[in-house]
Enzyme design. Structure first.
Site, mmCIF file in Angstrom:
data_model
loop_
_atom_site.group_PDB
_atom_site.id
_atom_site.type_symbol
_atom_site.label_atom_id
_atom_site.label_comp_id
_atom_site.label_asym_id
_atom_site.label_seq_id
_atom_site.Cartn_x
_atom_site.Cartn_y
_atom_site.Cartn_z
ATOM 1 N N GLU A 1 0.768 -1.705 -0.244
ATOM 2 C CA GLU A 1 0.577 -0.041 0.265
ATOM 3 C C GLU A 1 0.967 1.657 -0.112
ATOM 4 O O GLU A 1 1.804 1.684 0.511
ATOM 5 C CB GLU A 1 -0.502 -0.131 1.056
ATOM 6 C CG GLU A 1 -2.121 0.630 1.927
ATOM 7 C CD GLU A 1 -2.240 0.391 2.327
ATOM 8 O OE1 GLU A 1 -2.108 0.541 3.527
ATOM 9 O OE2 GLU A 1 -4.047 1.528 2.533
ATOM 10 N N LYS B 1 -10.031 1.877 -2.227
ATOM 11 C CA LYS B 1 -10.064 1.291 -0.613
ATOM 12 C C LYS B 1 -11.358 1.527 -0.261
ATOM 13 O O LYS B 1 -11.859 3.215 0.399
ATOM 14 C CB LYS B 1 -8.935 2.068 0.256
ATOM 15 C CG LYS B 1 -9.026 1.084 2.007
ATOM 16 C CD LYS B 1 -7.504 1.737 2.198
ATOM 17 C CE LYS B 1 -7.222 1.178 3.875
ATOM 18 N NZ LYS B 1 -6.353 1.838 4.304
ATOM 19 N N CYS C 1 -5.355 -3.369 2.686
ATOM 20 C CA CYS C 1 -5.196 -3.586 4.131
ATOM 21 C C CYS C 1 -6.281 -2.708 5.274
ATOM 22 O O CYS C 1 -6.685 -4.047 5.334
ATOM 23 C CB CYS C 1 -4.089 -1.452 4.433
ATOM 24 S SG CYS C 1 -3.000 -2.123 5.816
HETATM 25 N N1 LIG Z 1 -3.217 0.937 6.120
HETATM 26 C C1 LIG Z 1 -4.168 0.285 7.541
HETATM 27 O O1 LIG Z 1 -5.368 0.345 6.144
HETATM 28 C C2 LIG Z 1 -3.397 -0.145 8.763
HETATM 29 C C3 LIG Z 1 -4.825 -0.844 9.409
HETATM 30 C C4 LIG Z 1 -4.640 -1.514 10.394
HETATM 31 O O2 LIG Z 1 -4.115 -0.697 10.687
HETATM 32 C C5 LIG Z 1 -5.438 -2.364 11.369
HETATM 33 O O3 LIG Z 1 -6.583 -2.220 10.300
HETATM 34 O O4 LIG Z 1 -5.535 -2.042 12.437
#
Ligand SMILES: NC(=O)CCC(=O)C(=O)O
Length: 260
Positions: A41, A110, A144
């Site tokens: 990402e 996202k 993520c």
């Molecule tokens: N970059 C993100 O979306 C991090 C996600 C995260 O830290 C979590 O779901 O816990």
């Protein structure tokens, strides 16, 4: 197919170094036989929201041209992590994928924005959940935090996806959530899950790697440590149908009874 996950040390705000690093790692992965290459990402800018306007570019901007060029040069499937794409009505955390001819085959923004990392203050959440063709198989991407929302992945499985790609910048303090959620998404949906995390730090977070390649039975085929690296595995996407035939979880669902 041989998959390579580039677990990059993303330097916050340093586009030039990150681009050079990504190019070197893609080249190295290909020289080691990779046919599918996956990036993390926000690999180009990191979570550099203070300079979002500098990092935002149109879908067909320089990042897309770079990814297209690398896919075509090496004739690989390139799952291009994500970058901050200005889509006209706002900036989205967006993943682009290319086929070995260099054609854009997937655009996913996202859907679920993580307030803990201030994404919701700067970005817009995507509205579409597209699938794409990877050879004879269907594929899908989430980004993520999205893996915390199983309904999205169930949609992809119900549409016959054989593999889920997950570019991420997942912080160390929730590392076990990352490992468990990736495996859970693989087991419940009976597809391959390929998670590409960053390894490094920014001003707020440490990203501890542990990129993973997981089978449709939830077995960890390959897992990286916490250093920047390239993680490899050979996967057989045909095996998904036999796993689903043996235990037809998707067919046995009773969605008419679930109030969600
Ligand atoms: N970059 C993100 O979306 C991090 C996600 C995260 O830290 C979590 O779901 O816990």
């Amino acid at each position: 197919m041989k998959v390579a996950v580039c677990q990059l040390n993303v330097l916050q705000g340093d586009r030039e170094s990150n681009l050079l690093n990504a190019e070197q790692k893609i080249d190295e992965a290909v020289s080691n036989g990779a046919e599918i290459v996956v990036l993390p990402e926000m690999w180009l800018s990191g979570y550099d929201f203070k300079h979002l306007s500098k990092h935002s570019e149109p879908i067909d901007g320089e990042t897309s041209l770079f990814l297209l060029r690398k896919a075509k040069q090496h004739q690989i499937w390139l799952i291009g992590g994500s970058f901050t794409a200005d889509r006209g009505d706002g900036v989205y955390n967006t993943s682009l994928s290319y086929n070995p001819s260099g054609e854009l085959i997937n655009t996913y923004s996202k859907m679920h924005l993580i307030g803990l990392m201030k994404e919701d203050q700067y970005l817009k959440g995507g509205l579409d959940s597209p699938l794409f063709d990877l050879g004879n198989h269907r594929a899908s991407t989430v980004i993520c935090y999205d893996i915390r929302f199983p309904e999205l992945m169930r949609h992809y499985a119900a549409e016959n996806a054989s593999v889920l790609f997950v570019p991420a910048q997942w912080p160390i303090q929730r590392e076990e959530h990352w490992r468990i959620l990736l495996r859970a998404r693989a087991i419940e949906n009976q597809f391959f899950v390929i998670g590409a995390n960053a390894a490094g730090r920014n001003e707020n977070d440490v990203f501890n790697g542990h990129s993973m390649i997981i089978s449709p039975l939830g077995e960890i085929i390959a897992e990286a440590g916490s250093e920047p690296t390239i993680l490899y595995a050979t996967i057989d996407l045909d095996s998904v149908s036999s796993v689903r035939e043996r235990m037809p979880v998707l067919k046995d669902r009773r969605p008419e009874l679930y109030k969600i």
